[in-house]
Design an enzyme around this catalytic site. Structure first.
Site, PDB file in Angstrom:
ATOM      1  CB  SER A 154      -0.872  -0.042   1.113  1.00  0.00           C
ATOM      2  OG  SER A 154      -2.076   0.941   0.961  1.00  0.00           O
ATOM      3  CG  ASP A 247      -6.908  -2.088  -3.700  1.00  0.00           C
ATOM      4  OD1 ASP A 247      -7.447  -1.267  -3.276  1.00  0.00           O
ATOM      5  OD2 ASP A 247      -5.688  -2.467  -3.696  1.00  0.00           O
ATOM      6  CG  HIS A 277      -6.030  -1.893   0.001  1.00  0.00           C
ATOM      7  ND1 HIS A 277      -4.887  -1.530  -0.925  1.00  0.00           N
ATOM      8  CD2 HIS A 277      -5.547  -1.426   1.201  1.00  0.00           C
ATOM      9  CE1 HIS A 277      -4.082  -0.953  -0.312  1.00  0.00           C
ATOM     10  NE2 HIS A 277      -4.360  -0.889   0.889  1.00  0.00           N
TER      11      HIS A 277
END
Length: 304
Positions: A154, A247, A277
């Site tokens: 991320s 996501d 995610h």
């Protein structure tokens, strides 16, 4: 494809990562949230290793993991945690650091980079670069054999990509970059941002909130913030790009992989179908996490 059954159960319970009105999240509230980890039990076991030590790289706190009980030289993996540049820490990601050390056989260096909004852009990117430079500057300290990779998930994937670019520009050759559902473009205008805008673990509004906390007023086209905007990707280290199907960040990760390939960079991209995610960090909730971690570890072993 439809959501994986475990992802479906997760978003039914936690439709938003923050589970709060974004407008109410002042600094005091953010700091309170950092102190509490509601998913600690789902992050995996704190596997006992022969070597776990807190140190400092430059002025950046780090935690070093080594699963090999010997004292020989090993490859090094520098890990950058996720959390939207606002949340996360070495402590919160301790189980993942240990797991990476076990799966890769490398020395894992987990970076406790500065967080926003107290430390806005480019503080986190600069800290990431500081740690990478220190690993190369002090190989004996890290018991490094000179083969070094970066990995991040991320926002940590953003920092890993930026560090890989800065390393290449400085003549430092990384062995690999592994990017797990990375943030690569803060323009947030891809089709996946519309398809999965709400109710899939990371909302588009949340991502915009994270970006505003990290880089208020910054140019979204700045490559230090949005690595997808790097003009020339030639010469970057070989890459693995892992994405989750459901996501908001999916498309920018896959676009980056295509651009790397077009620039002649060896790259392997893999999408985890039905995944959302954050699954990589929660093996206690998502069976796909173990598969994804082993995939990343195998790719790192191959290149280290």
């Amino acid at each position: 494809m439809p959501l994986h059954p475990q992802a479906r159960d997760y978003v039914a319970l936690y439709p938003s990562d923050l589970n709060a009105d974004l407008a109410t999240l002042d600094l005091a509230t953010i700091q309170e949230m950092r102190a509490h980890d509601g998913f600690a039990a789902q992050r995996g076991p704190l596997t006992k290793l022969p070597f776990v030590r807190d140190e400092v790289a430059g002025d950046v706190p780090i935690r070093i993991y080594r699963a090999d009980p010997g004292d020989g030289l090993l490859p090094v993996v520098v890990y950058f945690h996720g959390g939207g540049w606002v949340f996360g820490s070495v402590r919160r990601n301790d189980a993942l650091g240990r797991d990476l050390a076990l799966r890769t056989g490398a020395v894992v260096v987990s970076a406790d980079y500065r967080l926003a909004p107290e430390h806005p852009f480019p503080a986190a990117a600069d800290d990431a670069w500081t740690v990478v430079r220190d690993v190369f500057a002090r190989p004996a300290f890290y018991q490094s054999n000179g083969s070094v990779a970066v990995v991040g998930d991320s926002a940590g994937g953003n920092l890993a990509a930026v560090a890989a670019w800065r390393a290449a520009g400085s003549g430092i050759r990384l062995a690999h970059q592994a990017l797990v559902y990375p943030v690569l473009d803060t323009a947030m205008d891809t089709p996946s941002y519309h398809a999965y805008a709400k109710g899939f673990g990371l909302d588009a509004a949340e991502m915009a909130w994270f970006a505003e906390r990290y880089a208020p007023g910054a140019d979204p086209a700045d490559p230090l913030l949005s690595p997808l905007r790097i003009a020339d990707l030639t010469g970057l280290p070989p890459a693995t790009v892992l994405t989750a199907e459901c996501d908001v960040l999916r498309d920018e990760g896959e676009h980056y992989a295509r651009r790397l390939a077009d620039a002649g960079v060896p790259v392997e991209a893999r999408r985890f179908d039905g995944a959302i995610h954050g699954f990589f960090g929660l093996p206690g909730l998502f069976d796909q996490a173990a598969e994804a971690r082993q995939y990343i570890a195998d790719r790192l072993r191959e290149h280290l």
